[in-house]
Design a protein around this motif. Structure first.
Motif, PDB file in Angstrom:
ATOM      1  N   VAL A  47     -48.443  22.929   0.119  1.00 33.17           N
ATOM      2  CA  VAL A  47     -49.684  23.043   0.881  1.00 33.17           C
ATOM      3  C   VAL A  47     -50.813  23.032  -0.136  1.00 33.17           C
ATOM      4  CG1 VAL A  47     -51.046  24.479   2.446  1.00 33.17           C
ATOM      5  CG2 VAL A  47     -48.556  24.376   2.698  1.00 33.17           C
ATOM      6  N   ASN A  48     -51.738  22.090   0.029  1.00 35.80           N
ATOM      7  CA  ASN A  48     -52.854  21.952  -0.924  1.00 35.80           C
ATOM      8  C   ASN A  48     -52.364  21.877  -2.371  1.00 35.80           C
ATOM      9  OD1 ASN A  48     -54.793  22.024   1.157  1.00 35.80           O
ATOM     10  ND2 ASN A  48     -54.726  24.262   1.157  1.00 35.80           N
ATOM     11  N   SER A 102     -50.236  25.050   8.826  1.00 30.55           N
ATOM     12  CA  SER A 102     -50.918  24.299   7.773  1.00 30.55           C
ATOM     13  C   SER A 102     -50.446  22.850   7.733  1.00 30.55           C
ATOM     14  CB  SER A 102     -50.638  24.927   6.399  1.00 30.55           C
ATOM     15  OG  SER A 102     -51.177  26.208   6.324  1.00 30.55           O
ATOM     16  N   MET A 103     -51.272  22.009   7.149  1.00 30.56           N
ATOM     17  CA  MET A 103     -50.860  20.642   6.853  1.00 30.56           C
ATOM     18  C   MET A 103     -49.958  20.731   5.626  1.00 30.56           C
ATOM     19  SD  MET A 103     -50.959  17.551   7.762  1.00 30.56           S
ATOM     20  CE  MET A 103     -52.390  16.850   8.522  1.00 30.56           C
ATOM     21  N   MET A 104     -48.709  20.312   5.784  1.00 32.19           N
ATOM     22  CA  MET A 104     -47.713  20.473   4.724  1.00 32.19           C
ATOM     23  C   MET A 104     -47.135  19.121   4.322  1.00 32.19           C
ATOM     24  SD  MET A 104     -45.673  23.832   6.134  1.00 32.19           S
ATOM     25  CE  MET A 104     -45.855  23.553   7.897  1.00 32.19           C
TER      26      MET A 104
END
Length: 147
Positions: free
Chosen positions: A15-16, A127-129
Motif C-alpha cells: 500500500v503506497n 485501501s488501494m493495494m
C-alpha cells in the motif's frame, strides 16, 4: 462469503509502496463479504481452508492441508468479488457488504484462521493495494460459504 484461494510460492501486498503483508510459501486469499454473511460463514470457510488438501504428498497427490504442509496465509479483502457484470459495462457492487460490516467479518475470518495456529498476514482493509504472487501449480480455487 467468497474466497479466491491461490497456492503460492511467495506473495506480498503493498500500500503506497510499503509492504504491509508478505509470505513465503502458503496461500493467498482474496476475501469478499456480502450483506447476509455471519460468523457461521467465517467459521465454515476458515475451517475449510485450514483443512483443504491442496498440497502434494510424497506421491505428488494433493493429500496435505496447509496445516500438514506448513506455510502461511496472505489474506486480502476484496469487495469486487461481489461485482455483478450481467448488465451494462460497469460492474454493480450492490451485493458487497457495507465497509463496516465487511471489515468486522474480514477481521473475524483472519482471527478464525489464526485460531488454527496459522500465521496470517494481511493488507490494509479499504485501501488501494498491489498484490504480487507466484502461483504454485498453478492452483486456484473459488470457495463460497453458500455452496
Amino acid at each position: 462469503m467468497k474466497v479466491v484461494l491461490q497456492r503460492s510460492k511467495n506473495a506480498r501486498v503493498t500500500v503506497n509502496e510499503k509492504v504491509e503483508g508478505q509470505i513465503d510459501s502458503g496461500l493467498v486469499l482474496l476475501v469478499g463479504v456480502t450483506h447476509d454473511d455471519t460468523v457461521d460463514d467465517v467459521n465454515y470457510l476458515a475451517k475449510k481452508i485450514a483443512h483443504l488438501r491442496i498440497f502434494e504428498d510424497e506421491n505428488e497427490k494433493m493429500n496435505h492441508s496447509l496445516l500438514d504442509h506448513g506455510g502461511d496465509i496472505l489474506s486480502v479483502s476484496q469487495f469486487t468479488l461481489y461485482g455483478d457484470c450481467r448488465k451494462g459495462r460497469r460492474p454493480n457492487f450492490m451485493n458487497a457488504a457495507k465497509p463496516d460490516q465487511a471489515e468486522e467479518l474480514y477481521n473475524q475470518f483472519n482471527h478464525a484462521l489464526r485460531a488454527y495456529g496459522l500465521k496470517v498476514e494481511t493488507g490494509v482493509f479499504g485501501s488501494m493495494m498491489e498484490v504480487s504472487l507466484v502461483n504454485d501449480g498453478p492452483v486456484t480455487l473459488i470457495l463460497d460459504s453458500r455452496d
